[in-house]
Write an enzyme that holds these catalytic residues in place. Sequence first.
Site, short mmCIF file in Angstrom:
data_model
loop_
_atom_site.label_atom_id
_atom_site.label_comp_id
_atom_site.label_asym_id
_atom_site.label_seq_id
_atom_site.Cartn_x
_atom_site.Cartn_y
_atom_site.Cartn_z
N ARG A 1 0.85 -1.18 0.00
CA ARG A 1 0.00 0.00 0.00
C ARG A 1 0.89 1.24 0.00
O ARG A 1 2.02 1.20 0.53
CB ARG A 1 -0.89 0.04 1.24
CG ARG A 1 -2.08 -0.89 1.19
CD ARG A 1 -3.16 -0.43 0.21
NE ARG A 1 -4.31 -1.31 0.21
CZ ARG A 1 -4.52 -2.29 -0.67
NH1 ARG A 1 -3.66 -2.52 -1.63
NH2 ARG A 1 -5.61 -3.04 -0.62
N HIS B 1 -1.58 0.75 -9.80
CA HIS B 1 -2.27 -0.20 -8.91
C HIS B 1 -2.93 -1.34 -9.72
O HIS B 1 -4.14 -1.58 -9.61
CB HIS B 1 -3.31 0.53 -8.04
CG HIS B 1 -3.66 -0.24 -6.79
ND1 HIS B 1 -3.95 0.37 -5.58
CD2 HIS B 1 -3.76 -1.57 -6.55
CE1 HIS B 1 -4.23 -0.56 -4.67
NE2 HIS B 1 -4.11 -1.75 -5.25
P1 NAP Z 1 -1.91 -11.81 4.11
O1 NAP Z 1 -2.19 -13.14 3.52
O2 NAP Z 1 -2.73 -11.36 5.28
O3 NAP Z 1 -0.36 -11.75 4.48
C1 NAP Z 1 0.19 -10.72 5.20
C2 NAP Z 1 1.62 -11.08 5.55
O4 NAP Z 1 2.23 -9.96 6.20
C3 NAP Z 1 1.71 -12.25 6.51
O5 NAP Z 1 2.82 -13.06 6.19
C4 NAP Z 1 1.92 -11.56 7.87
O6 NAP Z 1 2.62 -12.33 8.82
C5 NAP Z 1 2.78 -10.38 7.44
N1 NAP Z 1 2.70 -9.30 8.42
C6 NAP Z 1 1.62 -8.59 8.82
N2 NAP Z 1 1.96 -7.68 9.74
C7 NAP Z 1 3.29 -7.81 9.95
C8 NAP Z 1 4.22 -7.18 10.79
N3 NAP Z 1 3.85 -6.19 11.63
N4 NAP Z 1 5.49 -7.59 10.76
C9 NAP Z 1 5.87 -8.60 9.93
N5 NAP Z 1 5.05 -9.24 9.09
C10 NAP Z 1 3.76 -8.87 9.10
O7 NAP Z 1 -2.08 -10.67 3.01
P2 NAP Z 1 -1.97 -10.85 1.41
O8 NAP Z 1 -3.21 -11.43 0.85
O9 NAP Z 1 -0.67 -11.53 1.13
O10 NAP Z 1 -1.92 -9.33 0.95
C11 NAP Z 1 -0.94 -8.44 1.46
C12 NAP Z 1 -1.23 -7.04 0.99
O11 NAP Z 1 -0.96 -6.93 -0.41
C13 NAP Z 1 -2.69 -6.60 1.09
O12 NAP Z 1 -3.01 -6.21 2.41
C14 NAP Z 1 -2.70 -5.43 0.14
O13 NAP Z 1 -2.31 -4.26 0.82
C15 NAP Z 1 -1.64 -5.79 -0.90
N6 NAP Z 1 -2.23 -6.11 -2.19
C16 NAP Z 1 -1.92 -5.30 -3.24
C17 NAP Z 1 -2.42 -5.59 -4.48
C18 NAP Z 1 -2.03 -4.75 -5.67
O14 NAP Z 1 -2.61 -4.91 -6.74
N7 NAP Z 1 -1.04 -3.88 -5.54
C19 NAP Z 1 -3.28 -6.69 -4.68
C20 NAP Z 1 -3.58 -7.47 -3.58
C21 NAP Z 1 -3.04 -7.19 -2.34
P3 NAP Z 1 2.00 -13.71 9.36
O15 NAP Z 1 2.15 -14.69 8.20
O16 NAP Z 1 2.83 -14.07 10.50
O17 NAP Z 1 0.56 -13.45 9.68
C1 GLV Z 2 -5.73 -4.66 -4.07
O1 GLV Z 2 -4.97 -3.79 -3.84
C2 GLV Z 2 -6.25 -5.56 -3.09
O2 GLV Z 2 -5.97 -5.38 -1.90
O3 GLV Z 2 -6.96 -6.51 -3.47
#
Ligand code: NAP
Ligand code: GLV
Length: 309
Positions: free
Chosen positions: A224, A272
């Site tokens: 983000r 994005h």
């Molecule tokens: P997720 O499955 O919830 O994974 C989050 C990861 O971050 C987990 O490994 C978590 O650790 C780690 N984490 C959270 N807080 C932390 C901290 N304080 N210190 C260290 N590690 C931490 O989320 P996701 O589905 O992978 O998505 C992640 C993010 O990608 C979304 O929230 C969004 O902002 C972004 N995103 C962007 C796009 C785009 O198009 N640019 C698309 C989709 C998502 P644990 O494994 O220990 O819980």
């Molecule tokens: C996109 O940024 C998502 O969080 O799905």
Amino acid sequence: MRALFWCPWPNADEWLALLRQKGPELEFLISSEIDAPETIEAAIVWQPPSGLLERLSGLRCILVLGAGVDHLLAPGMRLPDVPLVRIVDPVMAERMASWVLAAVLFGHRQLDVYVRQQRERSWRRHAARDTADVRVGVLGLGAMGSACASRLAQVGYRVAGWSRTPKALAGIEGFTGSETWPSFLARSDFLICLLPLTPETRGILNARTFAALPEGAFVINAGRGGHLIESDLLSALDDDHLAGAVLDVFEEEPLPAQHPLWAHPKVLITPHIASITNPETGAEQIIAAMRAIRRGEMPPNTVDRRHHY
Ligand code: NAP
Ligand code: GLV
């Protein structure tokens, strides 16, 4: 079950048609069609205006049209205390993995440098490191981060990941906790942010973080915009400590036309698009979650609000 559908995206009509097709026993209404707010039991949303969900007194669940929920948990949103369910989809993870791989290859094989040289018709060769010598650090090893880390490891990069709780992923060196932070950064030629935006992770890509990276490192952000202190990035690029950055997300989106990042020669910007939600599989997950709620079950991928993700 009646649901409010709030989607600011250009493909909102496609989403609505898919939801109606896949959940014929369910009812989907856009906000102007809602006559009795108390009869709405589900809200399917992306970036709803503050106050919209508050007036739905019969709400039983909030279903997010994407992976990140920071826009819903932001201060001032006053979210009803019902299950908040996000999309976790292998199709999205694959989309993110291909974008991240492209961003790493862009920096590793110096395509940014050659694009600049081509404009000047300049034939100059630069040494490039072998893939096995390039160290990549992935912040966040969740649905997105683990898919990206694994893809990079398959290609041959030396990959490490940083997560809140320990993770054991084949071929990925795991780092957890603040005491491992400096050594994780010191071994990251490419730093990729795929964290959720939470009070703990806001501003994590800052001057101190950049200073701890090796000279000539690349920063890639698809988490983000709030993770990045943009002025700190610009300074680290201008000081030549960082070689470049690839950015998909910004504090303000769309990125304002006058923003200095647009014209920076060491920055590549995408609007994005790293991983846009797939309507077909996303609609299936939303329907499944609504049916689970109706049966009185907790749907998968319900956010743990204590951790803000
Ligand atoms: P997720 O499955 O919830 O994974 C989050 C990861 O971050 C987990 O490994 C978590 O650790 C780690 N984490 C959270 N807080 C932390 C901290 N304080 N210190 C260290 N590690 C931490 O989320 P996701 O589905 O992978 O998505 C992640 C993010 O990608 C979304 O929230 C969004 O902002 C972004 N995103 C962007 C796009 C785009 O198009 N640019 C698309 C989709 C998502 P644990 O494994 O220990 O819980
Ligand atoms: C996109 O940024 C998502 O969080 O799905």
